[in-house]
Design a protein around this motif. Structure first.
Motif, mmCIF file in Angstrom:
data_model
loop_
_atom_site.group_PDB
_atom_site.id
_atom_site.type_symbol
_atom_site.label_atom_id
_atom_site.label_comp_id
_atom_site.label_asym_id
_atom_site.label_seq_id
_atom_site.Cartn_x
_atom_site.Cartn_y
_atom_site.Cartn_z
ATOM 1 N N GLN A 1 55.554 3.990 -73.643
ATOM 2 C CA GLN A 1 56.640 3.688 -72.717
ATOM 3 C C GLN A 1 57.236 4.954 -72.129
ATOM 4 O OE1 GLN A 1 59.494 1.215 -74.743
ATOM 5 N NE2 GLN A 1 58.015 -0.423 -75.136
ATOM 6 N N ILE B 1 52.795 -3.833 -62.237
ATOM 7 C CA ILE B 1 54.013 -3.815 -63.057
ATOM 8 C C ILE B 1 53.813 -2.858 -64.231
ATOM 9 C CG2 ILE B 1 54.857 -6.084 -62.373
ATOM 10 C CD1 ILE B 1 53.668 -7.199 -64.966
ATOM 11 N N ASN C 1 57.631 -2.721 -66.958
ATOM 12 C CA ASN C 1 57.767 -4.119 -66.545
ATOM 13 C C ASN C 1 58.432 -4.249 -65.183
ATOM 14 O OD1 ASN C 1 57.265 -6.873 -66.971
ATOM 15 N ND2 ASN C 1 59.374 -7.213 -67.628
ATOM 16 N N ARG D 1 62.519 -4.619 -60.951
ATOM 17 C CA ARG D 1 62.102 -5.301 -62.184
ATOM 18 C C ARG D 1 61.359 -6.587 -61.840
ATOM 19 N NH1 ARG D 1 63.420 -4.915 -67.328
ATOM 20 N NH2 ARG D 1 65.123 -3.444 -66.867
ATOM 21 N N ALA D 2 60.270 -6.835 -62.551
ATOM 22 C CA ALA D 2 59.520 -8.068 -62.355
ATOM 23 C C ALA D 2 60.362 -9.258 -62.817
ATOM 24 C CB ALA D 2 58.210 -8.020 -63.135
ATOM 25 N N PRO E 1 56.496 -12.391 -65.554
ATOM 26 C CA PRO E 1 55.322 -11.597 -65.924
ATOM 27 C C PRO E 1 54.089 -12.034 -65.149
ATOM 28 C CG PRO E 1 55.849 -13.185 -67.645
ATOM 29 C CD PRO E 1 56.984 -13.216 -66.664
ATOM 30 N N ARG E 2 53.312 -11.048 -64.741
ATOM 31 C CA ARG E 2 52.095 -11.363 -64.024
ATOM 32 C C ARG E 2 51.103 -12.052 -64.950
ATOM 33 N NH1 ARG E 2 48.967 -6.412 -61.680
ATOM 34 N NH2 ARG E 2 48.152 -6.390 -63.797
ATOM 35 N N THR F 1 56.234 -12.754 -59.255
ATOM 36 C CA THR F 1 56.288 -11.443 -59.896
ATOM 37 C C THR F 1 57.515 -10.673 -59.440
ATOM 38 O OG1 THR F 1 53.888 -11.394 -59.956
ATOM 39 C CG2 THR F 1 55.015 -9.316 -60.344
#
Length: 267
Positions: free
Chosen positions: A31, A206, A210, A225-226, A229-230, A241
């Motif tokens: 991350q 993404i 995310n 921000r998404a 989630p894809r 998305t």
């Protein structure tokens, strides 16, 4: 003097502790790495946005073309499209990157289309490259195949050739998308019609915490921000998305039959 060594149990306990620490820390490190790459991607998009603005200043306030690899070169007409997109130009000049596909199997050196892209479709032949003069700017550092494809970003379809007076929300209208994994040309088709309604066809990457990086018509770039989630199992289908209003030059947007519903009202 007798020296006592590790017993097998003690050694296994130490190994188990190291494994647990690694399992905890490795995602944190990943991350942190993506967080470090995100500003570089945003900087790339910002520089490309500056190049678009300089291009418009030199070409009567119009954007270059969207470089749809499946349709261009050649003419494409659809009656429900905005008037500025009733036909893509039947030549390579005027596209933000050349109109050749980046084949999904571009890793195959024997691929004919991949060879075409490498020979003709390099970003240095695009309309905005004279304002950029650095091919690395077109590649997101989080795009695993970016160096291979030589391109990580794509252009919002309705932003192609769009005149400045049409864009009523320049700070909220996406011009370039960090597409990454699903990129197959320089063109981002944001909304398509399927039995369940409109959904995203090309997918924003993404990869960045995310969220996705976008470049807007006014020149700034931003992480979004998404909202959903894809669906990685089906990369070409990623409904919700990101909010669809980002792809609208104005709201409402009646000139486009296929974008009209998603651009009917502000969120």
């Amino acid at each position: 003097m007798h020296k006592r060594g590790f017993t097998l149990i003690e050694l296994l306990v130490v190994i188990a502790i190291i494994a647990i620490l690694a399992a905890i820390l490795f995602p944190v490190f990943a991350q942190a790495r993506e967080k470090a790459r995100q500003p570089t991607c945003l900087s790339n998009l910002r520089q490309l946005g500056t190049a678009f603005a300089m291009y418009r200043a030199d070409f009567d306030g119009r954007n270059p073309g969207p470089a749809d690899g499946g349709r261009c070169p050649g003419e494409w007409r659809a009656p429900d499209w905005p008037y500025w997109m009733t036909g893509f130009r039947a030549y390579l000049e005027g596209q933000w990157v050349p109109c050749f596909p980046v084949l999904v199997q571009a890793s195959n050196p024997d691929s004919q289309v991949s060879g075409i892209w490498l020979l003709w479709g390099h970003v240095t032949k695009g309309a905005i490259y004279p304002y950029v003069k650095n091919p690395d700017i077109y590649i997101c550092p989080s795009d695993r195949r970016g160096r291979e494809k030589k391109l990580s970003y794509s252009m919002n379809a309705v932003a192609g050739f769009i005149p400045e007076p049409v864009v009523e929300r320049p700070g909220e209208f996406v011009q370039l998308v960090d597409e990454g994994e699903t990129l197959n040309d320089g063109y981002f088709w944001a909304i398509t019609w399927r039995p369940g309604g409109p959904e995203l066809n090309d997918c924003p990457s993404i990869a960045h915490a995310n969220g996705a990086n976008f470049q807007f018509y006014d020149g700034h770039s931003k992480w979004v921000r998404a909202t959903h989630p894809r669906e990685r199992a089906r990369l070409n289908q990623c409904p919700h998305t990101v909010p669809k209003h980002y792809f609208c030059p104005k709201i409402p947007f009646p000139e486009s039959g296929q974008y009209a519903e998603a651009c009917a009202q502000a969120p």
